[in-house]
Write an enzyme that holds these catalytic residues in place. Structure first.
Site, mmCIF file in Angstrom:
data_model
loop_
_atom_site.group_PDB
_atom_site.id
_atom_site.type_symbol
_atom_site.label_atom_id
_atom_site.label_comp_id
_atom_site.label_asym_id
_atom_site.label_seq_id
_atom_site.Cartn_x
_atom_site.Cartn_y
_atom_site.Cartn_z
ATOM 1 N N ARG A 110 0.799 -5.060 -4.970
ATOM 2 C CA ARG A 110 0.858 -6.205 -4.056
ATOM 3 C C ARG A 110 1.053 -7.400 -4.982
ATOM 4 O O ARG A 110 0.203 -7.656 -5.838
ATOM 5 C CB ARG A 110 -0.430 -6.331 -3.256
ATOM 6 C CG ARG A 110 -0.723 -5.094 -2.382
ATOM 7 C CD ARG A 110 -1.802 -5.402 -1.374
ATOM 8 N NE ARG A 110 -2.357 -4.213 -0.751
ATOM 9 C CZ ARG A 110 -1.798 -3.562 0.279
ATOM 10 N NH1 ARG A 110 -0.657 -3.965 0.773
ATOM 11 N NH2 ARG A 110 -2.386 -2.505 0.799
ATOM 12 N N ASP B 73 -0.149 2.348 8.489
ATOM 13 C CA ASP B 73 -0.629 1.548 9.624
ATOM 14 C C ASP B 73 0.269 1.653 10.866
ATOM 15 O O ASP B 73 -0.154 1.311 11.962
ATOM 16 C CB ASP B 73 -0.744 0.070 9.223
ATOM 17 C CG ASP B 73 -1.665 -0.139 8.038
ATOM 18 O OD1 ASP B 73 -2.511 0.737 7.785
ATOM 19 O OD2 ASP B 73 -1.537 -1.179 7.349
ATOM 20 N N ASP C 128 5.262 -4.498 6.149
ATOM 21 C CA ASP C 128 5.895 -5.765 6.542
ATOM 22 C C ASP C 128 5.826 -6.848 5.468
ATOM 23 O O ASP C 128 6.726 -7.677 5.364
ATOM 24 C CB ASP C 128 5.429 -6.252 7.920
ATOM 25 C CG ASP C 128 3.952 -6.524 7.979
ATOM 26 O OD1 ASP C 128 3.249 -6.220 6.992
ATOM 27 O OD2 ASP C 128 3.493 -7.039 9.022
ATOM 28 N N ARG D 187 -5.376 -1.779 9.081
ATOM 29 C CA ARG D 187 -5.333 -3.241 8.970
ATOM 30 C C ARG D 187 -5.537 -3.856 10.348
ATOM 31 O O ARG D 187 -6.557 -3.601 10.955
ATOM 32 C CB ARG D 187 -4.026 -3.696 8.316
ATOM 33 C CG ARG D 187 -4.132 -5.051 7.643
ATOM 34 C CD ARG D 187 -2.819 -5.458 7.060
ATOM 35 N NE ARG D 187 -2.474 -4.681 5.889
ATOM 36 C CZ ARG D 187 -2.899 -4.952 4.656
ATOM 37 N NH1 ARG D 187 -3.659 -5.994 4.429
ATOM 38 N NH2 ARG D 187 -2.555 -4.204 3.638
ATOM 39 N N GLY E 182 0.841 -1.199 0.000
ATOM 40 C CA GLY E 182 0.000 0.000 0.000
ATOM 41 C C GLY E 182 0.875 1.247 0.000
ATOM 42 O O GLY E 182 1.838 1.319 0.754
ATOM 43 N N THR F 70 4.323 2.788 5.796
ATOM 44 C CA THR F 70 2.923 2.357 5.806
ATOM 45 C C THR F 70 2.134 3.257 6.744
ATOM 46 O O THR F 70 2.641 3.615 7.819
ATOM 47 C CB THR F 70 2.757 0.881 6.243
ATOM 48 O OG1 THR F 70 1.380 0.662 6.602
ATOM 49 C CG2 THR F 70 3.599 0.512 7.455
ATOM 50 N N ASP G 134 2.654 -0.253 11.759
ATOM 51 C CA ASP G 134 2.584 -1.579 12.390
ATOM 52 C C ASP G 134 3.827 -2.436 12.155
ATOM 53 O O ASP G 134 3.733 -3.662 12.093
ATOM 54 C CB ASP G 134 1.341 -2.327 11.866
ATOM 55 C CG ASP G 134 1.404 -2.559 10.362
ATOM 56 O OD1 ASP G 134 2.265 -1.956 9.698
ATOM 57 O OD2 ASP G 134 0.593 -3.358 9.855
HETATM 58 O O1 F6P Z 1 -1.590 -1.204 4.720
HETATM 59 C C1 F6P Z 1 -2.153 0.004 4.317
HETATM 60 C C2 F6P Z 1 -3.638 -0.152 4.094
HETATM 61 O O2 F6P Z 1 -4.157 1.109 3.687
HETATM 62 C C3 F6P Z 1 -4.420 -0.684 5.299
HETATM 63 O O3 F6P Z 1 -4.663 0.303 6.263
HETATM 64 C C4 F6P Z 1 -5.651 -1.196 4.614
HETATM 65 O O4 F6P Z 1 -6.269 -2.220 5.377
HETATM 66 C C5 F6P Z 1 -5.119 -1.741 3.316
HETATM 67 O O5 F6P Z 1 -3.895 -1.093 3.080
HETATM 68 C C6 F6P Z 1 -6.014 -1.551 2.129
HETATM 69 O O6 F6P Z 1 -5.400 -2.168 1.046
HETATM 70 P P1 F6P Z 1 -5.850 -1.987 -0.462
HETATM 71 O O7 F6P Z 1 -5.548 -0.588 -0.869
HETATM 72 O O8 F6P Z 1 -5.042 -2.971 -1.214
HETATM 73 O O9 F6P Z 1 -7.312 -2.243 -0.469
#
Ligand code: F6P
Length: 319
Positions: free
Chosen positions: A72, A127, A103, A171, A11, A125, A129
């Site tokens: 991803r 998050d 991570d 997340r 992300g 990130t 995390d």
């Molecule tokens: O890891 C960053 C994040 O924005 C999280 O907070 C969220 O759950 C996820 O990515 C959303 O992912 P995507 O943009 O692939 O839907």
């Protein structure tokens, strides 16, 4: 170490561009050749690798997102995918890779290091995390975006005497929700790291109403439940009407804050020093206001707890 590559993965997070800029400029300053990999690990497998110059990263420090694009990549989780990536790195004579991401991206960096390509991870990130670092690039900007939204919601909540539920990203982590809840003066904060009891939420809302409060703001981290689920629970349990605001991907965009630009610059530059010193298989992070590097593997082995004293504080301040 003659030639390094940099990529962004997972992300996107505001400040990734500032980190890319730092890697490219510091790398060239240190006498290294620097290449960029576009589209994260997917681009690595496909060989989307281009040489970078000082000017390649001009005019990006203030921009959100990532100029290198991100992805991803499920293919990189397979051995076949990683072997293809390795072939590309050999073909482009790349001796080391700096990976900017979360991570999941660090796992990829760890696997590449095991295959003999020295890697360094730069935590980015929203998050916040990643084990071993107090802060990740993008968290501060996302936090300010959430607070801006809460302040605006508070205006309309007050005018109409309503209860709002604001669902924030993160997340499985509650950092964004907790920090935003404290900074935004929320009445209740729900995070995955702490059990929340619906009776307790109802009691807090009713006690607020009892002392004349006309509006309430509840922050819910997506990792515990959705805003809509909570709204249904409150309606079923206590006939409390709420309005739900899901902030979504707005939290990932926007110009990075000064703090994110600065830590991205520090992290990116330190990553280059570490890889040049052959200190690879490490992650860059922040502890006690200092930039550090630490074992990449420890990111997956340890689990760092959120500072629960902050959760306690939020409860004390919102009685
Ligand atoms: O890891 C960053 C994040 O924005 C999280 O907070 C969220 O759950 C996820 O990515 C959303 O992912 P995507 O943009 O692939 O839907």
């Amino acid at each position: 170490m003659k030639k390094i590559a940099v990529l962004t993965s997972g992300g996107d997070a505001p400040g990734m561009n500032a980190a890319v800029r730092a890697v490219v400029r510091k790398g060239i300053y240190e006498g290294l050749e620097v290449a960029a990999v576009y589209n994260g690990y997917q681009g690595l497998i496909e060989g989307k690798i281009v040489p970078m110059e000082l000017g390649s990263v001009g005019d990006i420090i203030h921009r959100g997102g990532t100029m290198l694009r991100s992805a991803r990549c499920a293919a990189f989780e397979t051995e076949a995918g990683r072997v293809k990536a390795l072939e590309q790195l050999k073909k482009h004579e790349i001796d080391g890779v700096i990976v900017i991401g979360g991570d999941g991206s660090f796992r990829g960096a760890y696997e590449l290091t095991k295959l003999g390509i020295p890697c360094v991870g730069v935590p980015a990130t929203i998050d916040n995390d990643i084990n071993g670092t107090k802060f990740t690039i993008g968290f501060d900007t996302a936090l300010n975006t959430v607070i801006d939204a809460i302040d605006k919601i508070r205006d309309t909540a007050t005018s109409h005497e309503r209860t709002f539920i604001v669902e924030v990203m993160g997340r499985d982590a509650g950092d964004l929700a907790l920090w935003a809840g404290i900074a935004g003066g929320a009445e209740t904060i729900l995070i995955p790291e702490e059990k929340s009891d619906v009776d307790d939420i109802v009691e807090r809302l009713e006690s607020g109403t009892g002392r004349g409060k006309k509006h309430s703001i509840i922050i819910v981290a997506e990792g515990i439940m959705s805003g809509n689920e909570l709204a249904t629970m409150l309606k079923d349990k206590a006939n409390i009407d709420t309005h739900v605001s899901v902030l979504g991907h707005i939290q990932r965009g926007g110009s990075p804050s000064a703090r994110d630009r600065v830590i991205a610059s520090q992290f990116g530059a330190r990553a280059v020093e570490a890889i040049k010193e052959n200190h690879s298989g490490v992650a860059i992070g922040m502890q006690n206001h200092k930039v550090i590097d630490y074992d990449l593997q420890s990111v997956f082995e340890n689990s760092e707890q959120l500072d629960l004293s902050m959760y306690e504080l939020s409860k004390q301040l919102s009685i």
